[in-house]
Design a protein around this motif. Structure first.
Motif, PDB file in Angstrom:
ATOM      1  N   LEU A  56       0.846  -1.187   0.000  1.00  0.00           N
ATOM      2  CA  LEU A  56       0.000   0.000   0.000  1.00  0.00           C
ATOM      3  C   LEU A  56       0.884   1.240   0.000  1.00  0.00           C
ATOM      4  N   ASN A  77      -0.068   2.189  -9.976  1.00  0.00           N
ATOM      5  CA  ASN A  77      -0.857   1.201 -10.711  1.00  0.00           C
ATOM      6  C   ASN A  77      -0.233  -0.187 -10.667  1.00  0.00           C
ATOM      7  N   ALA A  80      -1.031  -1.585  -7.396  1.00  0.00           N
ATOM      8  CA  ALA A  80      -2.435  -2.002  -7.344  1.00  0.00           C
ATOM      9  C   ALA A  80      -2.587  -3.404  -7.928  1.00  0.00           C
ATOM     10  N   GLN A  81      -1.861  -3.641  -8.995  1.00  0.00           N
ATOM     11  CA  GLN A  81      -1.941  -4.960  -9.637  1.00  0.00           C
ATOM     12  C   GLN A  81      -1.371  -6.059  -8.720  1.00  0.00           C
ATOM     13  N   ARG A  83      -1.231  -5.943  -5.427  1.00  0.00           N
ATOM     14  CA  ARG A  83      -2.192  -6.125  -4.326  1.00  0.00           C
ATOM     15  C   ARG A  83      -3.363  -6.970  -4.785  1.00  0.00           C
ATOM     16  N   ASN A  84      -3.814  -6.675  -6.005  1.00  0.00           N
ATOM     17  CA  ASN A  84      -4.976  -7.397  -6.526  1.00  0.00           C
ATOM     18  C   ASN A  84      -4.692  -8.886  -6.680  1.00  0.00           C
ATOM     19  N   PHE A  89      -6.217  -8.742   1.955  1.00  0.00           N
ATOM     20  CA  PHE A  89      -6.245  -7.923   3.160  1.00  0.00           C
ATOM     21  C   PHE A  89      -7.431  -8.279   4.053  1.00  0.00           C
ATOM     22  N   LEU A  97     -17.694  -2.758   1.402  1.00  0.00           N
ATOM     23  CA  LEU A  97     -18.489  -1.685   0.803  1.00  0.00           C
ATOM     24  C   LEU A  97     -19.895  -1.780   1.392  1.00  0.00           C
ATOM     25  N   LEU A 108     -15.441  -8.282  -5.720  1.00  0.00           N
ATOM     26  CA  LEU A 108     -14.756  -7.043  -6.094  1.00  0.00           C
ATOM     27  C   LEU A 108     -13.310  -7.221  -6.581  1.00  0.00           C
ATOM     28  N   TYR A 112     -11.730  -6.350 -10.506  1.00  0.00           N
ATOM     29  CA  TYR A 112     -10.551  -5.581 -10.917  1.00  0.00           C
ATOM     30  C   TYR A 112      -9.480  -6.464 -11.546  1.00  0.00           C
TER      31      TYR A 112
ATOM     32  N   ARG B 317     -16.801   9.527  -0.191  1.00  0.00           N
ATOM     33  CA  ARG B 317     -16.496   8.127  -0.475  1.00  0.00           C
ATOM     34  C   ARG B 317     -15.003   7.841  -0.448  1.00  0.00           C
ATOM     35  N   GLU B 320     -14.351   4.356   0.672  1.00  0.00           N
ATOM     36  CA  GLU B 320     -14.671   3.382  -0.383  1.00  0.00           C
ATOM     37  C   GLU B 320     -13.549   3.347  -1.427  1.00  0.00           C
ATOM     38  N   ILE B 323     -10.727   1.391  -0.042  1.00  0.00           N
ATOM     39  CA  ILE B 323     -10.967  -0.063  -0.082  1.00  0.00           C
ATOM     40  C   ILE B 323     -10.729  -0.582  -1.502  1.00  0.00           C
ATOM     41  N   ARG B 324     -11.312   0.117  -2.459  1.00  0.00           N
ATOM     42  CA  ARG B 324     -11.191  -0.338  -3.846  1.00  0.00           C
ATOM     43  C   ARG B 324      -9.731  -0.368  -4.297  1.00  0.00           C
ATOM     44  N   LYS B 325      -8.999   0.677  -3.898  1.00  0.00           N
ATOM     45  CA  LYS B 325      -7.590   0.707  -4.296  1.00  0.00           C
ATOM     46  C   LYS B 325      -6.811  -0.394  -3.591  1.00  0.00           C
ATOM     47  N   ALA B 326      -7.114  -0.633  -2.298  1.00  0.00           N
ATOM     48  CA  ALA B 326      -6.391  -1.643  -1.536  1.00  0.00           C
ATOM     49  C   ALA B 326      -6.546  -3.009  -2.189  1.00  0.00           C
ATOM     50  N   GLY B 328      -7.086  -3.577  -5.300  1.00  0.00           N
ATOM     51  CA  GLY B 328      -6.527  -3.695  -6.642  1.00  0.00           C
ATOM     52  C   GLY B 328      -7.102  -2.809  -7.728  1.00  0.00           C
ATOM     53  N   ALA B 329      -7.977  -1.834  -7.372  1.00  0.00           N
ATOM     54  CA  ALA B 329      -8.472  -0.936  -8.412  1.00  0.00           C
ATOM     55  C   ALA B 329      -7.339  -0.015  -8.844  1.00  0.00           C
ATOM     56  N   LYS B 330      -7.139   0.080 -10.151  1.00  0.00           N
ATOM     57  CA  LYS B 330      -6.106   0.990 -10.636  1.00  0.00           C
ATOM     58  C   LYS B 330      -6.673   2.404 -10.743  1.00  0.00           C
ATOM     59  N   GLN B 331      -5.766   3.352 -10.993  1.00  0.00           N
ATOM     60  CA  GLN B 331      -6.203   4.753 -11.022  1.00  0.00           C
ATOM     61  C   GLN B 331      -7.283   5.003 -12.058  1.00  0.00           C
ATOM     62  N   ILE B 334     -10.814   4.036 -10.938  1.00  0.00           N
ATOM     63  CA  ILE B 334     -11.438   5.014 -10.034  1.00  0.00           C
ATOM     64  C   ILE B 334     -11.845   6.255 -10.833  1.00  0.00           C
ATOM     65  N   GLN B 337     -14.953   5.572 -12.786  1.00  0.00           N
ATOM     66  CA  GLN B 337     -16.131   5.502 -11.915  1.00  0.00           C
ATOM     67  C   GLN B 337     -16.730   6.895 -11.690  1.00  0.00           C
ATOM     68  N   SER B 400      -8.731   9.511  -8.100  1.00  0.00           N
ATOM     69  CA  SER B 400      -7.848   8.456  -8.602  1.00  0.00           C
ATOM     70  C   SER B 400      -6.450   8.569  -8.000  1.00  0.00           C
ATOM     71  N   LEU B 402      -5.821   9.532  -4.887  1.00  0.00           N
ATOM     72  CA  LEU B 402      -5.797   9.388  -3.422  1.00  0.00           C
ATOM     73  C   LEU B 402      -4.827   8.291  -3.015  1.00  0.00           C
ATOM     74  N   PRO B 404      -3.846   5.194  -1.008  1.00  0.00           N
ATOM     75  CA  PRO B 404      -4.695   4.174  -0.387  1.00  0.00           C
ATOM     76  C   PRO B 404      -4.577   4.133   1.135  1.00  0.00           C
TER      77      PRO B 404
END
Lengths: 242, 411
Positions: A56, A77, A80-81, A83-84, A89, A97, A108, A112, B317, B320, B323-326, B328-331, B334, B337, B400, B402, B404
């Motif tokens: 993170l 990015n 992020a990949q 972590r995904n 976690f 959510l 979720l 992603y 949000r 939220e 959470i999404r970034k943690a 695995g959501a890429k920039q 977000i 969205q 995007s 922010l 995480p």
């Protein structure tokens, strides 16, 4: 095989004109299928260490090699990949959510990851079944008890089949009995061959791990194997209290 | 590619859910967009109506017809100067006709307005009376749908015949065939020999082109007096590509006929349909500019409103997003969205705008026959989506970017 190798990492924050060293110089190796507890009082740097281990955050100095990849200089990015795909976690405050169902929350990470709908649904359902929530899939977090919420979070962490599970005070918001349920679940996960890193400040939680790393003032104070780790017992009656 | 699509779909669903969770706020936010879209669609509807009304009004004027008149059509303040000119006479017409080298049709045209036509106790009022010759069939496009037009013989023999518009036919002869019947106008009896095709109402419905009566010019002059009305000579050119040459020739002949000394300016004017078109274009241009300014202003205000609420939405949000970034959501996921959210809010605004302006277009239609153009509906939706994208960019970019760790800590 080492999953995690960190060498002399430091994290330094600039607060005004002052430098704050959250981590001074930390080196660690963590193998596959280890169950590690990271302990330390608040302000010890354990949260910072966890954030770096969880990709993170990146260290200011030093090298972090995760599953054979140098992640210490990756951008947002790329992290992020990682972590995904490779990190699951589990947070103290669950971090689900609020407006999504348990099933969608578990889906979720797969969304992603770009997993198609049908496969995604199957995998998410299987993960929820694994944590004993097959009858709660369409419930939203506010319709679930604390223990159930944490189990949704565990299912979400496991659904991508990550290299490590990173749990930050997973029982911190739960009562003792529910906390034990979660620790029982972690034990199962560990025995299935997963690698778990557990961040906690409670001795009796840390005792479940087979290795305890204590952090203080940004340094590793001690790093000991646990000879006699605590094996949680499954509770017979499953009452669902918050 | 596939991964992108799945994440985009998720972004869309989140955006819709977020809007549904804040229905009232979303609609209020989009007020500027609603006003902008109402302005642009209503204006376009009105312009479509004006255009068709205008085209209808000038449809009796051919683009290949030159109108030789005492005054120019758009004299403006110089009107007094032209008033003292000699009238154009029937003799002028006859001379011009014999001198002009080429033409398709040439007809004298004299008019009077507001006359009453009577038939068996029924009155058709406020009619427009023309006195002319058979060539008017071609210069004026006056085509009879029933019966026939006048003949050369009827003009020379001053036969009391007339051709009437459909409105007059409807009023005077609701249940019978008008052909062969005698109507009365200013104590002159006229035999109806034809009924004109329906032409529709004029500019802003001010008068009906179907309320006209056409008769031989000499009958007209006998009924109303030689000096009544202003005689005009309508010349339909043989070749529209040579309209300017014909215009020059007419000018030369008219100067000769009316004995205008070489040093003096024309004491007549040669008018064209084009002049109307120019005036019309200017008028519509002013309306369009006003509409565009109103639209642009309200869209701008709307965009600021959307941007503001999107910043609020991002802040609300933050957790939220963390959470999404943690997980695995890429920039860009977000970013997408929040861009979706802003665009959807604006599209909803656009749709509300269209829903509001549709009944307005029906009201306009009562005064000015028109319909909301379909392409403007499509354009309105596209503009809305575009405004959403533009106003969403900054908030979405902020979201995007922010961190995480910080976002997860946010309560």
């Amino acid at each position: 095989m080492n999953i995690i190798t960190i060498e002399h990492i430091a994290k330094i924050y600039q607060v005004g004109t002052e430098e704050v060293r959250a981590l001074s110089d930390v080196s660690l190796k963590i193998d596959a299928n280890e169950y590690v507890a990271i302990m330390g009082p608040s302000g010890s740097g354990k949260s910072t260490l966890m954030n770096i281990l969880g990709c993170l955050d990146t260290p200011t100095k030093g090298k972090y090699d995760f599953t054979g990849v140098n992640v210490s200089e990756m951008n947002d990015n790329e992290l992020a990949q990682i972590r995904n795909e490779k990190i699951g976690f589990v947070f103290q405050t669950f971090n689900l959510l609020p407006r999504s169902t348990a099933l969608h929350n578990v889906e979720l990470p797969l969304i992603y990851a770009g997993i198609p709908t049908v496969e995604r649904r199957e995998r998410a359902e299987a993960a929820l079944e694994n944590v004993g929530l097959s009858d709660r899939m369409t419930h939203k977090p506010n319709e679930l008890s604390g223990g159930q919420r944490q189990r949704v979070a565990v299912a979400r962490a496991l659904v991508t089949k990550p290299s490590i599970i990173l749990a930050d005070e997973p029982t911190g918001n739960l009562d003792t009995k529910t906390g034990e349920d979660i620790m029982y679940l972690f034990n199962e996960i560990y025995e299935q061959g997963n690698t778990i890193i557990l961040v906690t400040h409670e001795e009796y939680i840390a005792e479940h791990a087979n290795r305890i790393i204590r952090v203080r003032d940004g340094l590793v104070e001690s790093d000991l194997q646990v000879d006699n780790r605590k094996i949680p017992e499954k509770r017979v009656e499953q009452t669902e209290e918050g | 590619m596939f991964q992108t699509l799945i994440a985009l779909k998720e972004g869309m669903l989140i955006a819709l859910r977020a809007i549904r969770a804040n229905k009232l706020r979303s609609v209020l936010t989009t007020l500027g967009i609603i006003i902008g879209i109402v302005a642009v669609t209503t204006m376009s509807t009105a312009i479509v109506g004006l255009e068709s009304a205008f085209l209808n009004s000038i449809s009796s004027l051919g683009s290949d017809v030159l109108y030789v008149d005492k005054m120019p059509w758009f004299a403006g303040g110089d009107w007094r100067r032209y008033r003292n000119r000699k009238d154009i006479t029937f003799e002028d017409y006859e001379k011009l006709k014999s001198m002009l080298s080429s033409y398709d049709a040439i007809a004298p045209n004299i008019r009077t307005f507001g006359r009453t036509i009577k038939y068996q106790g029924k009155n058709a009022e406020s009619t427009l009376i023309y006195g002319t010759t058979p060539d008017f069939l071609r210069t004026g496009g006056a085509i009879p749908q029933e019966g026939r037009f006048m003949t050369e013989f009827e003009v020379h023999a001053s036969r009391r015949v007339c051709i009437i518009g459909t409105d007059i036919a409807d009023i005077l002869f609701p249940n019978e065939d008008p052909i062969g019947k005698n109507v009365k106008m200013e104590n002159v009896k006229l035999k109806v020999i034809g009924v004109l095709e329906k032409q529709g109402s004029g500019f802003l419905g001010s008068f009906s082109l179907d309320g006209q009566v056409i008769m031989p010019i000499k009958v007209f002059q006998r009924a109303f007096g030689e000096t009544r009305g202003r005689l005009r000579i309508d010349v339909k050119v043989a070749d529209i590509d040579k309209i300017d040459e014909t215009k020059d020739e007419i000018r030369a002949h008219m100067r000769t006929i009316r004995k205008v000394p070489p040093t003096e300016e024309d004491d007549f004017a040669i008018n064209q349909q084009e002049m109307f078109t120019e005036i019309y274009d200017q008028t519509v241009g002013v309306i369009a500019i006003a509409g565009i300014v109103i639209t642009a202003l309200s869209l701008f205000v709307g965009a600021i409103g959307i941007m503001n609420i999107m910043f609020v939405s991002v802040t609300e949000r933050t957790k939220e997003i963390g959470i999404r970034k943690a997980i695995g959501a890429k920039q860009w996921a977000i970013l997408a969205q929040f861009l979706f959210e802003a665009s959807f809010i604006c599209i909803i605004g656009g749709i509300i705008g269209i829903v509001i302006s549709f009944p307005i277009s029906l009201i306009i239609d009562q005064f000015l026959p028109t319909a909301m153009p379909i392409n403007i509906v499509v354009i309105a939706i596209l503009i809305s989506a575009f405004v959403g994208l533009i106003s969403g960019i900054l908030p979405a970019y902020k979201a995007s970017k922010l961190d995480p760790v910080d976002a997860l800590r946010y309560e």
